[in-house]
Scaffold this active site. Structure first.
Site, PDB file in Angstrom:
ATOM      1  N   CYS A 135      70.655 -45.122  10.959  1.00  0.00           N
ATOM      2  CA  CYS A 135      70.919 -43.782  11.473  1.00  0.00           C
ATOM      3  C   CYS A 135      72.161 -43.849  12.351  1.00  0.00           C
ATOM      4  O   CYS A 135      72.180 -44.579  13.345  1.00  0.00           O
ATOM      5  CB  CYS A 135      69.718 -43.288  12.270  1.00  0.00           C
ATOM      6  SG  CYS A 135      69.964 -41.621  12.880  1.00  0.00           S
ATOM      7  N   CYS A 140      70.675 -36.912  28.902  1.00  0.00           N
ATOM      8  CA  CYS A 140      71.580 -37.768  28.140  1.00  0.00           C
ATOM      9  C   CYS A 140      72.694 -38.427  28.966  1.00  0.00           C
ATOM     10  O   CYS A 140      73.516 -37.741  29.570  1.00  0.00           O
ATOM     11  CB  CYS A 140      72.211 -36.958  27.021  1.00  0.00           C
ATOM     12  SG  CYS A 140      73.257 -37.989  25.970  1.00  0.00           S
ATOM     13  N   CYS A 191      80.714 -36.781  25.780  1.00  0.00           N
ATOM     14  CA  CYS A 191      80.259 -35.561  25.101  1.00  0.00           C
ATOM     15  C   CYS A 191      80.400 -34.350  26.022  1.00  0.00           C
ATOM     16  O   CYS A 191      80.148 -34.424  27.222  1.00  0.00           O
ATOM     17  CB  CYS A 191      78.803 -35.732  24.664  1.00  0.00           C
ATOM     18  SG  CYS A 191      78.218 -34.312  23.716  1.00  0.00           S
ATOM     19  N   CYS A 246      71.115 -42.064   7.477  1.00  0.00           N
ATOM     20  CA  CYS A 246      70.850 -40.854   8.254  1.00  0.00           C
ATOM     21  C   CYS A 246      72.023 -40.647   9.203  1.00  0.00           C
ATOM     22  O   CYS A 246      72.662 -41.618   9.636  1.00  0.00           O
ATOM     23  CB  CYS A 246      69.543 -41.044   9.037  1.00  0.00           C
ATOM     24  SG  CYS A 246      69.172 -39.694  10.168  1.00  0.00           S
ATOM     25  N   ARG A 278      57.804 -40.871  14.021  1.00  0.00           N
ATOM     26  CA  ARG A 278      58.639 -42.001  14.435  1.00  0.00           C
ATOM     27  C   ARG A 278      58.509 -42.276  15.936  1.00  0.00           C
ATOM     28  O   ARG A 278      58.779 -41.394  16.750  1.00  0.00           O
ATOM     29  CB  ARG A 278      60.089 -41.609  14.112  1.00  0.00           C
ATOM     30  CG  ARG A 278      61.124 -42.683  14.160  1.00  0.00           C
ATOM     31  CD  ARG A 278      62.467 -42.094  13.732  1.00  0.00           C
ATOM     32  NE  ARG A 278      62.426 -41.527  12.391  1.00  0.00           N
ATOM     33  CZ  ARG A 278      62.579 -42.239  11.273  1.00  0.00           C
ATOM     34  NH1 ARG A 278      62.824 -43.524  11.330  1.00  0.00           N
ATOM     35  NH2 ARG A 278      62.507 -41.659  10.100  1.00  0.00           N
ATOM     36  N   CYS A 280      65.183 -34.721   9.619  1.00  0.00           N
ATOM     37  CA  CYS A 280      64.526 -35.499  10.672  1.00  0.00           C
ATOM     38  C   CYS A 280      64.670 -34.676  11.942  1.00  0.00           C
ATOM     39  O   CYS A 280      65.796 -34.406  12.384  1.00  0.00           O
ATOM     40  CB  CYS A 280      65.228 -36.853  10.804  1.00  0.00           C
ATOM     41  SG  CYS A 280      64.642 -37.830  12.206  1.00  0.00           S
ATOM     42  N   CYS A 301      73.185 -31.857  28.065  1.00  0.00           N
ATOM     43  CA  CYS A 301      71.771 -32.230  27.882  1.00  0.00           C
ATOM     44  C   CYS A 301      71.298 -33.057  29.085  1.00  0.00           C
ATOM     45  O   CYS A 301      71.859 -34.123  29.356  1.00  0.00           O
ATOM     46  CB  CYS A 301      71.596 -33.013  26.580  1.00  0.00           C
ATOM     47  SG  CYS A 301      72.346 -32.183  25.166  1.00  0.00           S
TER      48      CYS A 301
HETATM   49  S1  SF4 Z   1      72.273 -35.505  23.493  1.00  0.00           S
HETATM   50 FE1  SF4 Z   1      74.037 -36.409  24.548  1.00  0.00          FE
HETATM   51  S2  SF4 Z   1      75.461 -36.887  22.920  1.00  0.00           S
HETATM   52 FE2  SF4 Z   1      73.969 -35.452  22.045  1.00  0.00          FE
HETATM   53  S3  SF4 Z   1      74.852 -33.428  22.372  1.00  0.00           S
HETATM   54 FE3  SF4 Z   1      73.591 -33.825  24.179  1.00  0.00          FE
HETATM   55  S4  SF4 Z   1      75.017 -34.725  25.686  1.00  0.00           S
HETATM   56 FE4  SF4 Z   1      76.001 -34.851  23.671  1.00  0.00          FE
END
Ligand code: SF4
Length: 364
Positions: free
Chosen positions: A98, A61, A54, A130, A262, A190, A58
């Protein structure tokens, strides 16, 4: 039954969060009983249909390409693979699947068409479907709705202030705009967040202000406890105390009485007794399956044993809202517009994200 309040302030929410535990539990459990069957818990299975690689940053993540983590990436799964996994989830008590894709935002084209087909396929299995695919436009939300999508997940993650300390590649308003786009359809919303990212109590309350002042409030709110994964900027954060989780669940229940609250990431760190307290405090949904996208989750059999011990029943699909009809691709009223929306890229510097990126680069 009293009307849902939509003008909660941070101070009011903090007053609830900080109540003596026994009072907080009693109040939350009372409200829970007025709005839900306390012995029914909805079970969802989270499926990572496209993992890793990605472009976002984040801080929590492991799927962000810029950090060095152990996860194995995969391209978009086939419709048949997804169908097989959905059938397995159904046979073990899940009423909802989901599907998560590690995308910044949805792009019109073959891959999105494939996701739409997955939505149709799972809806035809009489399961709630979802998706969590990143930012989407109104047209994309309409196409998902037409395919038979039941819910769209888009978490606010934290307060607007603390969001800037965790993510620099998109803004908070983008999240709210996507939720708004989903709201223009009949798909349910959600949206929740993560605790344990180093935020203050004020930030937890700030996130709950943002969620509870949405009108209508989200139909479902995941409360995640950070799973600190090695290689991510938040790898050194300490596990969330169970009492914090219980307080967060109870507060969410009190201010969002109709919402399904949840229990999400971080359940492996919680005892069965701790989870039982969360159910008592108003949690009425869990994610099942041995993995939550990429992080560990309790075994399904263990969950079913816990349900038997506590006398809980899994919720039947479409208890809260009727099953949507799936329109076949050939009969669609909506065509791909090929839009290129200007989702923001603040790109401010977050020191710990920069450090994790640099160390990821060195290791690659
Ligand atoms: S949470 Fe992870 S997968 Fe989702 S946008 Fe952020 S970096 Fe990408």
């Amino acid at each position: 039954m009293s009307e849902t309040k939509h003008n909660w302030t941070k101070e009011e929410i903090l007053d609830i969060y900080n109540k003596p535990m026994m009072e907080l539990l009693y109040e939350a459990a009372t409200i829970h009983r007025l709005h839900h069957d306390p012995n029914v818990v909805q079970v969802s299975t989270l499926l990572s249909i496209k993992t890793g690689g990605c472009s976002e940053d984040c801080g929590y993540c492991p799927q962000a390409a810029r950090y060095h983590t152990d996860i194995e990436g995969n391209d978009l799964m086939s419709v048949q693979q997804v169908k097989a996994q959905a059938l397995r989830a159904k046979s073990t008590g899940s009423s909802r699947v989901c599907m998560g894709a590690a995308w910044r935002n949805v792009k019109d084209g073959e891959e999105f068409d494939q996701v739409l087909e997955m939505v149709r396929t799972i809806n035809k299995l009489d399961m709630e479907v979802c998706c969590t695919l990143g930012m989407i436009t109104e047209n994309q939300a309409q196409r998902l709705a037409e395919a038979g999508l039941y819910a769209y997940n888009h978490n606010l993650d934290s307060s607007e202030d603390y969001y800037k300390e965790v993510i620099s590649t998109r803004g908070y308003q983008d999240r709210l705009d996507t939720i708004d786009n989903v709201r223009k359809t009949n798909v349910t919303v959600c949206s929740g967040g993560i605790i344990g990212m180093g935020e203050k109590l004020e930030d937890r309350a700030g996130m709950l202000v943002a969620l509870s002042t949405l009108n209508p409030q989200p139909e479902s709110t995941p409360i995640n406890a950070l799973v600190a994964v090695e290689g991510t900027p938040l790898e050194d954060e300490q596990p969330v105390e169970i009492w914090d989780m219980i307080r967060m669940v109870a507060t969410t229940r009190i201010i969002m009485p109709e919402t399904q609250v949840r229990l999400s990431a971080g359940r492996t760190q919680m005892s069965r007794e701790g989870q039982a307290m969360c159910f008592f405090a108003g949690a009425n949904s869990i994610f099942a399956g041995d993995k939550l996208l990429t992080t560990p989750n309790p075994d399904v059999n263990e969950d079913m044993k816990m349900f038997a011990t506590l006398g809980l029943d899994p919720q039947k699909p479409f208890t809260k809202k009727v099953q949507p009809q799936s329109v076949e691709a050939s009969n669609s009223q909506f065509e791909a517009l090929g839009e290129k929306p200007k989702w923001t890229r603040p790109e401010h510097k977050i020191e710990r994200n920069e450090l994790a990126k640099a160390s990821g680069k060195a290791q690659k």
